[in-house]
Design a protein around this motif. Structure first.
Motif, PDB file in Angstrom:
ATOM      1  N   VAL A   1      -3.488 -19.216  -4.518  1.00 37.25           N
ATOM      2  CA  VAL A   1      -2.069 -19.341  -4.356  1.00 37.25           C
ATOM      3  C   VAL A   1      -1.563 -17.908  -4.975  1.00 37.25           C
ATOM      4  O   VAL A   1      -0.388 -17.610  -4.288  1.00 37.25           O
ATOM      5  CB  VAL A   1      -1.625 -20.573  -5.196  1.00 37.25           C
ATOM      6  CG1 VAL A   1       0.045 -20.798  -5.363  1.00 37.25           C
ATOM      7  CG2 VAL A   1      -2.033 -21.920  -4.574  1.00 37.25           C
ATOM      8  N   ALA A   2      -1.933 -17.574  -6.123  1.00 38.83           N
ATOM      9  CA  ALA A   2      -1.434 -16.072  -6.504  1.00 38.83           C
ATOM     10  C   ALA A   2      -1.477 -15.176  -5.715  1.00 38.83           C
ATOM     11  O   ALA A   2      -0.434 -14.354  -5.210  1.00 38.83           O
ATOM     12  CB  ALA A   2      -2.112 -15.734  -7.897  1.00 38.83           C
ATOM     13  N   ALA A   3      -2.536 -15.043  -4.674  1.00 38.11           N
ATOM     14  CA  ALA A   3      -2.635 -14.073  -3.847  1.00 38.11           C
ATOM     15  C   ALA A   3      -1.672 -14.263  -2.512  1.00 38.11           C
ATOM     16  O   ALA A   3      -1.351 -13.342  -2.216  1.00 38.11           O
ATOM     17  CB  ALA A   3      -4.193 -13.968  -3.191  1.00 38.11           C
ATOM     18  N   ILE A   4      -1.537 -15.336  -2.477  1.00 40.22           N
ATOM     19  CA  ILE A   4      -0.582 -15.827  -1.140  1.00 40.22           C
ATOM     20  C   ILE A   4       0.963 -15.350  -1.718  1.00 40.22           C
ATOM     21  O   ILE A   4       1.964 -14.766  -0.897  1.00 40.22           O
ATOM     22  CB  ILE A   4      -0.599 -17.321  -0.959  1.00 40.22           C
ATOM     23  CG1 ILE A   4      -2.112 -17.563  -0.303  1.00 40.22           C
ATOM     24  CG2 ILE A   4       0.452 -17.550   0.089  1.00 40.22           C
ATOM     25  CD1 ILE A   4      -2.273 -19.083  -0.005  1.00 40.22           C
ATOM     26  N   VAL A   5       1.219 -15.461  -3.169  1.00 38.51           N
ATOM     27  CA  VAL A   5       2.454 -15.459  -3.365  1.00 38.51           C
ATOM     28  C   VAL A   5       2.834 -13.892  -3.432  1.00 38.51           C
ATOM     29  O   VAL A   5       3.856 -13.458  -2.913  1.00 38.51           O
ATOM     30  CB  VAL A   5       2.799 -15.750  -4.993  1.00 38.51           C
ATOM     31  CG1 VAL A   5       4.010 -15.228  -5.417  1.00 38.51           C
ATOM     32  CG2 VAL A   5       2.607 -17.501  -4.891  1.00 38.51           C
ATOM     33  N   GLU A   6       1.654 -13.052  -3.827  1.00 34.51           N
ATOM     34  CA  GLU A   6       1.868 -11.583  -3.935  1.00 34.51           C
ATOM     35  C   GLU A   6       1.900 -11.066  -2.420  1.00 34.51           C
ATOM     36  O   GLU A   6       2.512 -10.111  -2.124  1.00 34.51           O
ATOM     37  CB  GLU A   6       0.647 -11.055  -4.609  1.00 34.51           C
ATOM     38  CG  GLU A   6       0.540  -9.479  -4.634  1.00 34.51           C
ATOM     39  CD  GLU A   6       1.589  -9.128  -5.637  1.00 34.51           C
ATOM     40  OE1 GLU A   6       2.034  -7.667  -5.334  1.00 34.51           O
ATOM     41  OE2 GLU A   6       2.509  -9.762  -6.142  1.00 34.51           O
ATOM     42  N   ILE A   7       1.208 -11.658  -1.518  1.00 35.37           N
ATOM     43  CA  ILE A   7       1.271 -11.249  -0.128  1.00 35.37           C
ATOM     44  C   ILE A   7       2.762 -11.529   0.575  1.00 35.37           C
ATOM     45  O   ILE A   7       3.258 -10.486   0.989  1.00 35.37           O
ATOM     46  CB  ILE A   7       0.416 -12.136   0.781  1.00 35.37           C
ATOM     47  CG1 ILE A   7      -1.021 -11.598   0.653  1.00 35.37           C
ATOM     48  CG2 ILE A   7       0.688 -11.658   2.361  1.00 35.37           C
ATOM     49  CD1 ILE A   7      -2.048 -12.333   1.466  1.00 35.37           C
ATOM     50  N   THR A   8       3.310 -12.441  -0.050  1.00 37.55           N
ATOM     51  CA  THR A   8       4.803 -13.002   0.400  1.00 37.55           C
ATOM     52  C   THR A   8       5.743 -11.751  -0.234  1.00 37.55           C
ATOM     53  O   THR A   8       6.643 -11.472   0.378  1.00 37.55           O
ATOM     54  CB  THR A   8       5.096 -14.524  -0.111  1.00 37.55           C
ATOM     55  OG1 THR A   8       4.262 -15.384   0.446  1.00 37.55           O
ATOM     56  CG2 THR A   8       6.425 -14.573   0.374  1.00 37.55           C
ATOM     57  N   ARG A   9       5.402 -11.542  -1.517  1.00 38.21           N
ATOM     58  CA  ARG A   9       6.177 -10.795  -2.015  1.00 38.21           C
ATOM     59  C   ARG A   9       6.014  -9.182  -1.484  1.00 38.21           C
ATOM     60  O   ARG A   9       7.302  -8.647  -1.402  1.00 38.21           O
ATOM     61  CB  ARG A   9       5.846 -10.546  -3.670  1.00 38.21           C
ATOM     62  CG  ARG A   9       7.000  -9.817  -4.615  1.00 38.21           C
ATOM     63  CD  ARG A   9       6.256  -9.697  -5.931  1.00 38.21           C
ATOM     64  NE  ARG A   9       5.315  -8.650  -5.833  1.00 38.21           N
ATOM     65  CZ  ARG A   9       5.647  -7.271  -5.773  1.00 38.21           C
ATOM     66  NH1 ARG A   9       6.879  -6.868  -5.549  1.00 38.21           N
ATOM     67  NH2 ARG A   9       4.679  -6.406  -5.745  1.00 38.21           N
ATOM     68  N   LEU A  10       5.079  -8.612  -1.295  1.00 38.12           N
ATOM     69  CA  LEU A  10       4.958  -7.540  -0.603  1.00 38.12           C
ATOM     70  C   LEU A  10       5.395  -7.533   0.704  1.00 38.12           C
ATOM     71  O   LEU A  10       6.142  -6.440   1.096  1.00 38.12           O
ATOM     72  CB  LEU A  10       3.266  -7.154  -0.453  1.00 38.12           C
ATOM     73  CG  LEU A  10       2.707  -6.713  -1.796  1.00 38.12           C
ATOM     74  CD1 LEU A  10       1.161  -6.512  -1.567  1.00 38.12           C
ATOM     75  CD2 LEU A  10       3.328  -5.612  -2.442  1.00 38.12           C
ATOM     76  N   ASN A  11       5.403  -8.419   1.509  1.00 38.29           N
ATOM     77  CA  ASN A  11       5.972  -8.375   2.733  1.00 38.29           C
ATOM     78  C   ASN A  11       7.401  -8.397   2.662  1.00 38.29           C
ATOM     79  O   ASN A  11       7.994  -7.623   3.530  1.00 38.29           O
ATOM     80  CB  ASN A  11       5.667  -9.579   3.658  1.00 38.29           C
ATOM     81  CG  ASN A  11       4.109  -9.782   3.959  1.00 38.29           C
ATOM     82  OD1 ASN A  11       3.415  -8.686   4.191  1.00 38.29           O
ATOM     83  ND2 ASN A  11       3.642 -10.864   4.278  1.00 38.29           N
ATOM     84  N   LEU A  12       7.962  -9.023   1.848  1.00 37.27           N
ATOM     85  CA  LEU A  12       9.492  -9.030   1.542  1.00 37.27           C
ATOM     86  C   LEU A  12       9.840  -7.581   1.147  1.00 37.27           C
ATOM     87  O   LEU A  12      10.770  -7.076   1.469  1.00 37.27           O
ATOM     88  CB  LEU A  12       9.826 -10.089   0.558  1.00 37.27           C
ATOM     89  CG  LEU A  12      11.427 -10.235   0.269  1.00 37.27           C
ATOM     90  CD1 LEU A  12      11.992 -10.713   1.535  1.00 37.27           C
ATOM     91  CD2 LEU A  12      11.641 -11.460  -0.671  1.00 37.27           C
ATOM     92  N   ALA A  13       9.177  -6.954   0.008  1.00 39.47           N
ATOM     93  CA  ALA A  13       9.190  -5.634  -0.185  1.00 39.47           C
ATOM     94  C   ALA A  13       9.364  -4.518   0.906  1.00 39.47           C
ATOM     95  O   ALA A  13      10.151  -3.665   1.134  1.00 39.47           O
ATOM     96  CB  ALA A  13       8.440  -5.085  -1.226  1.00 39.47           C
ATOM     97  N   LYS A  14       8.519  -4.807   1.896  1.00 40.46           N
ATOM     98  CA  LYS A  14       8.347  -3.988   3.095  1.00 40.46           C
ATOM     99  C   LYS A  14       9.584  -4.177   4.055  1.00 40.46           C
ATOM    100  O   LYS A  14      10.218  -3.248   4.200  1.00 40.46           O
ATOM    101  CB  LYS A  14       7.168  -4.205   3.800  1.00 40.46           C
ATOM    102  CG  LYS A  14       5.885  -3.681   3.199  1.00 40.46           C
ATOM    103  CD  LYS A  14       4.659  -4.093   3.899  1.00 40.46           C
ATOM    104  CE  LYS A  14       3.233  -3.597   3.452  1.00 40.46           C
ATOM    105  NZ  LYS A  14       2.322  -3.823   4.092  1.00 40.46           N
ATOM    106  N   LYS A  15      10.155  -5.342   4.266  1.00 44.77           N
ATOM    107  CA  LYS A  15      11.211  -5.719   4.972  1.00 44.77           C
ATOM    108  C   LYS A  15      12.314  -5.241   4.303  1.00 44.77           C
ATOM    109  O   LYS A  15      13.148  -4.720   5.065  1.00 44.77           O
ATOM    110  CB  LYS A  15      11.101  -7.214   5.049  1.00 44.77           C
ATOM    111  CG  LYS A  15      12.175  -7.960   5.908  1.00 44.77           C
ATOM    112  CD  LYS A  15      12.379  -9.162   5.945  1.00 44.77           C
ATOM    113  CE  LYS A  15      13.486  -9.723   6.877  1.00 44.77           C
ATOM    114  NZ  LYS A  15      13.559 -11.296   6.974  1.00 44.77           N
ATOM    115  N   LEU A  16      12.743  -5.237   3.287  1.00 47.11           N
ATOM    116  CA  LEU A  16      13.776  -4.768   2.567  1.00 47.11           C
ATOM    117  C   LEU A  16      13.717  -3.079   1.930  1.00 47.11           C
ATOM    118  O   LEU A  16      14.930  -2.774   1.411  1.00 47.11           O
ATOM    119  CB  LEU A  16      14.179  -5.483   1.314  1.00 47.11           C
ATOM    120  CG  LEU A  16      14.194  -6.919   1.518  1.00 47.11           C
ATOM    121  CD1 LEU A  16      14.414  -7.847   0.086  1.00 47.11           C
ATOM    122  CD2 LEU A  16      15.604  -7.315   2.370  1.00 47.11           C
ATOM    123  N   ASP A  17      12.811  -2.376   2.520  1.00 48.51           N
ATOM    124  CA  ASP A  17      12.373  -1.012   2.354  1.00 48.51           C
ATOM    125  C   ASP A  17      12.530  -0.867   0.740  1.00 48.51           C
ATOM    126  O   ASP A  17      13.021  -0.117   0.201  1.00 48.51           O
ATOM    127  CB  ASP A  17      13.489  -0.470   2.905  1.00 48.51           C
ATOM    128  CG  ASP A  17      13.320   1.315   3.038  1.00 48.51           C
ATOM    129  OD1 ASP A  17      11.790   1.557   2.967  1.00 48.51           O
ATOM    130  OD2 ASP A  17      14.136   2.037   2.987  1.00 48.51           O
TER     131      ASP A  17
END
Length: 286
Positions: A146-162
Motif C-alpha cells: 500500500v505504501a508503494a502504491i501511495v508513493e506511485i500516486t504521489r510521484l505521478n501527481l508531482a510529474k503532472k504538476l511539474d
C-alpha cells in the motif's frame, strides 16, 4: 530453505553424540569436563533452540519492514499535504494510527476472530503461534505494498504538476498514509504477540526468560538490517551522478521502487517462514 532445514535436522541429530561416553572417559571415569560430555537434558535443550532458529531468523526481516513506519513512512509524509483546514498534521504523528490499529485489533482478535477460529480449527487458542505469525507476515506485505502504491500516486501527481525538480510537498493529503500504518499495526498484533507466545511456550523450561529476549534481539538486528539496505540501495542507485531512489528531494527519487524491494524481501521471507513453520517440530511432540 529446504537445505537449511535439512542442515538443522542433521546438526540436531549429531548433537546426540555429546551425551555419549567416549572410551577415554569410560576408562578413567572422568566426567568433569562439560565441554566433552553433556547431560541428555542439556543436549535436548540445545536441540530445541536450534529448531527455533529458522523461525527466529524470519523475525529479523519483519523487524526491518516494521521499522519503515518510523523512518521512510515519515520521509514520505513530509512530501505530502499535511494540512486539514487550518490544522497541520506532523508527519511523524501518523504512527499514532499504528497504535490505534493495535488498540482496535487486540479486542477484535480476542472477542471475534479467536471464537470463530476456535470453531473452525478446534484449538483452544484458535490459531497456533506459528499460524498467528504467518498471518502477521502476510499483513505486513500488504502494508508495504500500500505504501508503494501511495508513493506511485504521489510521484505521478508531482510529474503532472511539474514538481519533480522542486523540493516541495505534493498536494496529496497525508491521510492516504493511514491504511499502511493501520495495516502495520495489525501485523504487529499478529506477529509480535505470536512471537512472544512461541518463544515462551517452545523454549526449554530453564531458558524461558532468555528465549523471550530473542524477540528483542531480532528487533535490534532488523533495525541494523534496514539501515544496511538503505545504505546499499543509496550507494547503488546514485552511481553515475543519478539522484537515486531516496534523494533529499523525494520528488526526483523512486521511493516506490524501494518499497517494492522491501515488499519482495518480505514475500521471500514469508515463503521461507512457511517452509520453516511446516517443518518445525513442536516441543511437546519431541
Amino acid at each position: 530453505m529446504l537445505g537449511l532445514s535439512s542442515a538443522v535436522e542433521i546438526t540436531v541429530r549429531c548433537l546426540d553424540r555429546a551425551a555419549v561416553l567416549s572410551d577415554a572417559e569410560s576408562k578413567h571415569n572422568d566426567y568433569s569436563n562439560r565441554w566433552r560430555l553433556c547431560t541428555v537434558t542439556q543436549v535436548e535443550e540445545l536441540k530445541i533452540l536450534i529448531r527455533m532458529f529458522p523461525i527466529w531468523a524470519t523475525g529479523i526481516i519483519f523487524s526491518a519492514v516494521y521499522v519503515q513506519t518510523t523512518s521512510l513512512f515519515v520521509v514520505q509524509g513530509r512530501m505530502m499535504n499535511t494540512s486539514i483546514g487550518s490544522f497541520r498534521i506532523p508527519p511523524a504523528s501518523l504512527i499514532s494510527f499504528n497504535v490505534i490499529s493495535i488498540i482496535f485489533w487486540v479486542p477484535v482478535y480476542d472477542r471475534i476472530i479467536i471464537p470463530i477460529a476456535r470453531r473452525i480449527t478446534g484449538k483452544e487458542r484458535g490459531f497456533s503461534e506459528l499460524q498467528r505469525m504467518g498471518i502477521g507476515l502476510f499483513i505486513s506485505v500488504m502494508s508495504i505494498s500500500v505504501a508503494a502504491i501511495v508513493e506511485i500516486t504521489r510521484l505521478n501527481l508531482a510529474k503532472k504538476l511539474d514538481l519533480v525538480h522542486k523540493p516541495v510537498a505534493v498536494p496529496l493529503n497525508i491521510l492516504w498514509q493511514v491504511p499502511q500504518n493501520f495495516l502495520m499495526g495489525a501485523a504487529e498484533v499478529f506477529t509480535i504477540v505470536g512471537q512472544l507466545e512461541f518463544f515462551y511456550d517452545q523454549s526449554p523450561d530453564a531458558m524461558r526468560s532468555l528465549c523471550s529476549a530473542l524477540l528483542y534481539l531480532s528487533t535490534s538486528l532488523g533495525n541494523y538490517l534496514s539501515s544496511a539496505i538503505v545504505t546499499l540501495v543509496t550507494y547503488i542507485t546514485t552511481q553515475g551522478g543519478k539522484p537515486g531512489w531516496i534523494p533529499n528531494n523525494l520528488n526526483e527519487g523512486r521511493l516506490d521502487k524501494f518499497f517494492w524491494l522491501i515488499t519482495g524481501l518480505n514475500v521471500l521471507n514469508m515463503l521461507v517462514y512457511i517452509v520453516a513453520a511446516k517443518r518445525y517440530k513442536n516441543k511437546t511432540s519431541l
